[in-house]
Design a protein around this motif. Structure first.
Motif, PDB file in Angstrom:
ATOM      1  N   GLY A 174      32.081 -28.994 -53.518  1.00 56.59           N
ATOM      2  CA  GLY A 174      32.875 -28.146 -52.625  1.00 56.59           C
ATOM      3  C   GLY A 174      32.062 -27.009 -52.070  1.00 56.59           C
ATOM      4  O   GLY A 174      30.846 -26.983 -52.201  1.00 56.59           O
ATOM      5  N   THR A 175      32.745 -26.058 -51.485  1.00 45.93           N
ATOM      6  CA  THR A 175      32.063 -24.903 -50.908  1.00 45.93           C
ATOM      7  C   THR A 175      31.972 -23.736 -51.881  1.00 45.93           C
ATOM      8  O   THR A 175      31.516 -22.671 -51.512  1.00 45.93           O
ATOM      9  CB  THR A 175      32.764 -24.442 -49.613  1.00 45.93           C
ATOM     10  N   ASP A 176      32.392 -23.940 -53.145  1.00 45.70           N
ATOM     11  CA  ASP A 176      32.354 -22.858 -54.142  1.00 45.70           C
ATOM     12  C   ASP A 176      30.974 -22.288 -54.347  1.00 45.70           C
ATOM     13  O   ASP A 176      30.819 -21.117 -54.629  1.00 45.70           O
ATOM     14  CB  ASP A 176      32.886 -23.356 -55.496  1.00 45.70           C
ATOM     15  N   ALA A 177      29.931 -23.101 -54.183  1.00 53.36           N
ATOM     16  CA  ALA A 177      28.549 -22.644 -54.397  1.00 53.36           C
ATOM     17  C   ALA A 177      28.140 -21.579 -53.395  1.00 53.36           C
ATOM     18  O   ALA A 177      27.179 -20.867 -53.607  1.00 53.36           O
ATOM     19  CB  ALA A 177      27.589 -23.835 -54.314  1.00 53.36           C
ATOM     20  N   SER A 178      28.873 -21.439 -52.315  1.00 51.55           N
ATOM     21  CA  SER A 178      28.497 -20.492 -51.274  1.00 51.55           C
ATOM     22  C   SER A 178      28.983 -19.077 -51.549  1.00 51.55           C
ATOM     23  O   SER A 178      28.804 -18.192 -50.722  1.00 51.55           O
ATOM     24  CB  SER A 178      29.031 -20.974 -49.921  1.00 51.55           C
ATOM     25  N   THR A 186      22.650 -21.541 -48.884  1.00 57.14           N
ATOM     26  CA  THR A 186      23.676 -22.576 -48.985  1.00 57.14           C
ATOM     27  C   THR A 186      23.908 -23.174 -47.610  1.00 57.14           C
ATOM     28  O   THR A 186      24.160 -22.439 -46.646  1.00 57.14           O
ATOM     29  CB  THR A 186      24.994 -22.004 -49.528  1.00 57.14           C
ATOM     30  N   LEU A 187      23.797 -24.489 -47.539  1.00 58.25           N
ATOM     31  CA  LEU A 187      24.160 -25.203 -46.326  1.00 58.25           C
ATOM     32  C   LEU A 187      25.489 -25.885 -46.594  1.00 58.25           C
ATOM     33  O   LEU A 187      25.563 -26.828 -47.388  1.00 58.25           O
ATOM     34  CB  LEU A 187      23.086 -26.235 -45.953  1.00 58.25           C
ATOM     35  N   ASP A 188      26.532 -25.380 -45.976  1.00 53.33           N
ATOM     36  CA  ASP A 188      27.873 -25.922 -46.138  1.00 53.33           C
ATOM     37  C   ASP A 188      28.045 -27.040 -45.116  1.00 53.33           C
ATOM     38  O   ASP A 188      28.131 -26.796 -43.912  1.00 53.33           O
ATOM     39  CB  ASP A 188      28.900 -24.819 -45.923  1.00 53.33           C
ATOM     40  N   LEU A 189      28.095 -28.278 -45.602  1.00 52.94           N
ATOM     41  CA  LEU A 189      28.130 -29.445 -44.727  1.00 52.94           C
ATOM     42  C   LEU A 189      29.531 -30.044 -44.606  1.00 52.94           C
ATOM     43  O   LEU A 189      29.678 -31.196 -44.168  1.00 52.94           O
ATOM     44  CB  LEU A 189      27.143 -30.496 -45.252  1.00 52.94           C
ATOM     45  N   ALA A 190      30.550 -29.280 -44.940  1.00 50.91           N
ATOM     46  CA  ALA A 190      31.928 -29.799 -44.910  1.00 50.91           C
ATOM     47  C   ALA A 190      32.303 -30.337 -43.532  1.00 50.91           C
ATOM     48  O   ALA A 190      33.051 -31.299 -43.422  1.00 50.91           O
ATOM     49  CB  ALA A 190      32.914 -28.721 -45.346  1.00 50.91           C
ATOM     50  N   ILE A 216      18.113 -23.664 -52.863  1.00 47.80           N
ATOM     51  CA  ILE A 216      18.948 -24.179 -51.789  1.00 47.80           C
ATOM     52  C   ILE A 216      20.026 -25.062 -52.402  1.00 47.80           C
ATOM     53  O   ILE A 216      19.771 -25.781 -53.368  1.00 47.80           O
ATOM     54  CB  ILE A 216      18.124 -24.951 -50.732  1.00 47.80           C
ATOM     55  N   VAL A 217      21.232 -24.941 -51.863  1.00 50.83           N
ATOM     56  CA  VAL A 217      22.366 -25.756 -52.279  1.00 50.83           C
ATOM     57  C   VAL A 217      22.938 -26.413 -51.035  1.00 50.83           C
ATOM     58  O   VAL A 217      23.117 -25.755 -50.007  1.00 50.83           O
ATOM     59  CB  VAL A 217      23.452 -24.889 -52.959  1.00 50.83           C
ATOM     60  N   LEU A 218      23.230 -27.698 -51.141  1.00 48.98           N
ATOM     61  CA  LEU A 218      23.983 -28.387 -50.099  1.00 48.98           C
ATOM     62  C   LEU A 218      25.408 -28.519 -50.619  1.00 48.98           C
ATOM     63  O   LEU A 218      25.654 -29.197 -51.613  1.00 48.98           O
ATOM     64  CB  LEU A 218      23.391 -29.771 -49.809  1.00 48.98           C
ATOM     65  N   ALA A 219      26.333 -27.835 -49.971  1.00 46.11           N
ATOM     66  CA  ALA A 219      27.721 -27.804 -50.424  1.00 46.11           C
ATOM     67  C   ALA A 219      28.584 -28.720 -49.559  1.00 46.11           C
ATOM     68  O   ALA A 219      28.342 -28.867 -48.362  1.00 46.11           O
ATOM     69  CB  ALA A 219      28.258 -26.379 -50.363  1.00 46.11           C
ATOM     70  N   ALA A 220      29.598 -29.305 -50.188  1.00 47.56           N
ATOM     71  CA  ALA A 220      30.575 -30.151 -49.497  1.00 47.56           C
ATOM     72  C   ALA A 220      29.893 -31.258 -48.701  1.00 47.56           C
ATOM     73  O   ALA A 220      30.233 -31.519 -47.554  1.00 47.56           O
ATOM     74  CB  ALA A 220      31.485 -29.310 -48.617  1.00 47.56           C
ATOM     75  N   VAL A 221      28.941 -31.917 -49.328  1.00 47.86           N
ATOM     76  CA  VAL A 221      28.204 -32.999 -48.671  1.00 47.86           C
ATOM     77  C   VAL A 221      29.155 -34.176 -48.452  1.00 47.86           C
ATOM     78  O   VAL A 221      29.795 -34.642 -49.402  1.00 47.86           O
ATOM     79  CB  VAL A 221      27.000 -33.441 -49.535  1.00 47.86           C
ATOM     80  N   GLY A 271      23.332 -15.160 -51.303  1.00 53.10           N
ATOM     81  CA  GLY A 271      22.378 -15.307 -50.210  1.00 53.10           C
ATOM     82  C   GLY A 271      23.055 -15.839 -48.966  1.00 53.10           C
ATOM     83  O   GLY A 271      24.284 -15.938 -48.902  1.00 53.10           O
ATOM     84  N   PRO A 272      22.282 -16.213 -47.969  1.00 54.36           N
ATOM     85  CA  PRO A 272      22.851 -16.669 -46.708  1.00 54.36           C
ATOM     86  C   PRO A 272      23.542 -18.029 -46.828  1.00 54.36           C
ATOM     87  O   PRO A 272      23.137 -18.881 -47.616  1.00 54.36           O
ATOM     88  CB  PRO A 272      21.640 -16.760 -45.780  1.00 54.36           C
ATOM     89  N   VAL A 273      24.584 -18.194 -46.021  1.00 53.26           N
ATOM     90  CA  VAL A 273      25.332 -19.448 -45.955  1.00 53.26           C
ATOM     91  C   VAL A 273      25.353 -19.893 -44.500  1.00 53.26           C
ATOM     92  O   VAL A 273      25.736 -19.122 -43.617  1.00 53.26           O
ATOM     93  CB  VAL A 273      26.786 -19.280 -46.453  1.00 53.26           C
ATOM     94  N   LEU A 274      24.928 -21.124 -44.262  1.00 51.86           N
ATOM     95  CA  LEU A 274      25.029 -21.711 -42.933  1.00 51.86           C
ATOM     96  C   LEU A 274      26.066 -22.825 -42.994  1.00 51.86           C
ATOM     97  O   LEU A 274      25.933 -23.756 -43.785  1.00 51.86           O
ATOM     98  CB  LEU A 274      23.677 -22.285 -42.473  1.00 51.86           C
ATOM     99  N   HIS A 275      27.101 -22.697 -42.179  1.00 56.08           N
ATOM    100  CA  HIS A 275      28.127 -23.742 -42.060  1.00 56.08           C
ATOM    101  C   HIS A 275      27.686 -24.655 -40.924  1.00 56.08           C
ATOM    102  O   HIS A 275      27.497 -24.200 -39.792  1.00 56.08           O
ATOM    103  CB  HIS A 275      29.491 -23.129 -41.751  1.00 56.08           C
ATOM    104  N   VAL A 276      27.508 -25.920 -41.236  1.00 55.95           N
ATOM    105  CA  VAL A 276      27.003 -26.893 -40.273  1.00 55.95           C
ATOM    106  C   VAL A 276      28.122 -27.884 -39.965  1.00 55.95           C
ATOM    107  O   VAL A 276      28.634 -28.538 -40.868  1.00 55.95           O
ATOM    108  CB  VAL A 276      25.764 -27.629 -40.836  1.00 55.95           C
ATOM    109  N   ALA A 277      28.484 -27.998 -38.688  1.00 62.06           N
ATOM    110  CA  ALA A 277      29.556 -28.910 -38.278  1.00 62.06           C
ATOM    111  C   ALA A 277      29.114 -29.700 -37.051  1.00 62.06           C
ATOM    112  O   ALA A 277      28.338 -29.203 -36.232  1.00 62.06           O
ATOM    113  CB  ALA A 277      30.826 -28.128 -37.965  1.00 62.06           C
TER     114      ALA A 277
END
Length: 111
Positions: free
Chosen positions: A105-109, A47-51, A78-83, A14-20
């Motif tokens: 990590g970001t593997d869930a994305s 997936t919200l990638d919060l790295a 919903i998954v929060l990745a790299a929190v 599904g969709p992945v949003l990288h948030v920085a």
């Protein structure tokens, strides 16, 4: 202050949003809009990638909860990745680690 930067890509799940940057009162509406604009269907996973997240205040946490609700309403997960550890600690203290699926990590994305 670091402005919020949100990028989107599609993964197999599904969709992945990288948030920085900083997710605070001034920036929270931008993430809310991006989450609401994501096409999400039953069985998918947002997936919200919060790295790259440097800071998150209570308004930011509220937006993450709204994203959770948006995904659930669409029949999706919903998954929060790299929190970041500081945010993970807050989630643990207030019990949100029991609400969100937190990935180290970001593997869930799907990468």
């Amino acid at each position: 202050m670091t402005p919020l930067n949100i990028t989107h890509r599609d993964a197999a799940t599904g969709p992945v949003l990288h948030v920085a940057g900083e997710l605070d009162y001034d920036q929270a509406a931008a993430l809310r809009r991006r989450v609401e604009d994501v096409g999400l269907g039953p069985g998918q996973c947002l997936t919200l990638d919060l790295a790259g997240l440097e800071f998150c205040d209570s308004t930011g946490i509220t937006v993450l909860l709204a994203a959770w609700q948006h995904a659930r309403s669409a029949g999706a997960d919903i998954v929060l990745a790299a929190v970041p550890s500081s945010l993970r600690r807050v989630f643990t203290i207030v019990g949100l680690d029991q609400v969100f699926n937190l990935q180290a990590g970001t593997d869930a994305s799907g990468t």
